[in-house]
Design an enzyme around this catalytic site. Sequence first.
Site, PDB file in Angstrom:
ATOM      1  N   LYS A 171       4.112  -0.443 -13.909  1.00 12.28           N
ATOM      2  CA  LYS A 171       5.387  -0.776 -14.093  1.00 12.28           C
ATOM      3  C   LYS A 171       5.435  -1.929 -15.332  1.00 12.28           C
ATOM      4  O   LYS A 171       4.832  -2.513 -15.594  1.00 12.28           O
ATOM      5  CB  LYS A 171       5.571  -1.760 -12.932  1.00 12.28           C
ATOM      6  CG  LYS A 171       6.806  -2.666 -12.959  1.00 12.28           C
ATOM      7  CD  LYS A 171       7.377  -2.919 -11.332  1.00 12.28           C
ATOM      8  CE  LYS A 171       6.489  -3.962 -10.558  1.00 12.28           C
ATOM      9  NZ  LYS A 171       7.012  -3.888  -9.310  1.00 12.28           N
ATOM     10  N   GLY A 210       0.754  -1.310  -0.094  1.00 10.21           N
ATOM     11  CA  GLY A 210      -0.010   0.020   0.055  1.00 10.21           C
ATOM     12  C   GLY A 210       0.790   1.210  -0.104  1.00 10.21           C
ATOM     13  O   GLY A 210       0.096   2.145   0.088  1.00 10.21           O
TER      14      GLY A 210
HETATM   15  C1  LIG Z   1       5.176  -5.009  -6.095  1.00  6.39           C
HETATM   16  S1  LIG Z   1       4.012  -5.401  -5.453  1.00  6.39           S
HETATM   17  C2  LIG Z   1       3.070  -3.661  -5.407  1.00  6.39           C
HETATM   18  C3  LIG Z   1       3.606  -2.933  -4.167  1.00  6.39           C
HETATM   19  C4  LIG Z   1       2.476  -1.507  -3.939  1.00  6.39           C
HETATM   20  N1  LIG Z   1       2.628  -0.723  -5.245  1.00  6.39           N
HETATM   21  C5  LIG Z   1       3.219  -0.811  -2.770  1.00  6.39           C
HETATM   22  O1  LIG Z   1       3.761   0.381  -3.029  1.00  6.39           O
HETATM   23  O2  LIG Z   1       3.203  -1.136  -1.776  1.00  6.39           O
HETATM   24  C6  LIG Z   1       2.868  -6.093  -6.604  1.00  6.39           C
HETATM   25  C7  LIG Z   1       1.635  -6.663  -5.944  1.00  6.39           C
HETATM   26  O3  LIG Z   1       0.994  -7.046  -7.346  1.00  6.39           O
HETATM   27  C8  LIG Z   1      -0.146  -7.812  -6.777  1.00  6.39           C
HETATM   28  N2  LIG Z   1      -0.892  -8.582  -7.953  1.00  6.39           N
HETATM   29  C9  LIG Z   1      -0.300  -9.641  -8.549  1.00  6.39           C
HETATM   30  N3  LIG Z   1      -1.094 -10.157  -9.411  1.00  6.39           N
HETATM   31  C10 LIG Z   1      -2.317  -9.625  -9.164  1.00  6.39           C
HETATM   32  C11 LIG Z   1      -3.576  -9.561  -9.665  1.00  6.39           C
HETATM   33  N4  LIG Z   1      -3.907 -10.354 -10.886  1.00  6.39           N
HETATM   34  N5  LIG Z   1      -4.661  -8.787  -9.364  1.00  6.39           N
HETATM   35  C12 LIG Z   1      -4.465  -7.976  -8.401  1.00  6.39           C
HETATM   36  N6  LIG Z   1      -3.089  -7.970  -7.533  1.00  6.39           N
HETATM   37  C13 LIG Z   1      -2.042  -8.641  -8.136  1.00  6.39           C
HETATM   38  C14 LIG Z   1       0.408  -8.814  -5.694  1.00  6.39           C
HETATM   39  O4  LIG Z   1      -0.432  -9.581  -4.851  1.00  6.39           O
HETATM   40  C15 LIG Z   1       1.341  -7.767  -4.934  1.00  6.39           C
HETATM   41  O5  LIG Z   1       0.875  -7.261  -3.823  1.00  6.39           O
END
Ligand SMILES: C[S@@+](CC[C@H](N)C(=O)[O-])C[C@H]1O[C@@H](n2cnc3c(N)ncnc32)[C@H](O)[C@@H]1O
Length: 310
Positions: free
Chosen positions: A164, A55
């Site tokens: 990204k 988050g």
């Molecule tokens: C690098 S983290 C994001 C970090 C966030 N932007 C932050 O600043 O805290 C990537 C996220 O993508 C989510 N994710 C991957 N595939 C997803 C999907 N199909 N639907 C929703 N979330 C997804 C993962 O659960 C993970 O929490």
Amino acid sequence: MGKGSKDKRDLYYRKAKEQGYRARSAFKLLQLNDQFHFLDDPNLKRVVDLCAAPGSWSQVLSRKLFDENIDTDSEEKKIVAVDLQPMSPIPHVTTLQADITHPKTLARILDLFGNEKADFVCSDGAPDVTGLHDLDEYVQQQLIMSALQLTTCILKKGGVFVAKIFRGRDIDMLYSQLGYLFDKIVCAKPRSSRGTSLEAFIVCLGYNPPSSWIPKLDVNTSVDEFFQGCYFNRLVISDKLSHWNEEERSIAEFMACGSLESFDSDATYHDLPSSIANTISSLDPVQGPTNPPYKKALELKRSGKLTRSV
Ligand SMILES: C[S@@+](CC[C@H](N)C(=O)[O-])C[C@H]1O[C@@H](n2cnc3c(N)ncnc32)[C@H](O)[C@@H]1O
């Protein structure tokens, strides 16, 4: 590695904890915004953070929209954060535990916005890596496509999309396809994103799809089907080879973001002023994991019930 040594090695990790951000990625969005100012628009009302857990991007959005822009009407502002993982609450953010590839997720977001379109959508999505390089690259591309598909269904004309990407083999193709939907595409690399990683961010400014084109969110749609109608008059595939027309190659502008005074994420700082270096002590995480996969094992271990099956 002692507790706190990461605080010293990775200054963004440390800075995130000092400033109350749940992850160091907050600085990526902040540095992108320093360059493009998409979050400084006082008219920004409806914002979507896709793949948002834990988050830190949502925290940046909340602070920008509600703490810094206090003059504008906060009644109308709404931030929706979506992730497969549960998220601890963040002020002014509505969290949805959902899959961005599922059509119901789109309907839920639109419902929260009272069927109004969003001004800004961002996605920091990353799937779990398997270590099989080709498979990982494919799944990552599918996730970007899903984020883009959802965005095209929800973004208002003129809106901004930030996502990204990993600059792999076929990234030029994505840039040129995005060029059919947005006025300007920039590939941006914030200083807080490690130079050694292929990670970068596409900043897509001015959503402006062809008028006859209909966006759709369907994981079974191929990329070709999705963009059908966009290519009109711009790209012709013909069996008959006519004379060679040199077509301009579509390469996104590349931009490094973050001021030169900001920390370099690949550097190890040996020469921090002693006033800082001597006072660095480890800080606790801003937010503990909500439901980590190891939670059950920890509980069993604490109650002495953890057994190893051989
Ligand atoms: C690098 S983290 C994001 C970090 C966030 N932007 C932050 O600043 O805290 C990537 C996220 O993508 C989510 N994710 C991957 N595939 C997803 C999907 N199909 N639907 C929703 N979330 C997804 C993962 O659960 C993970 O929490």
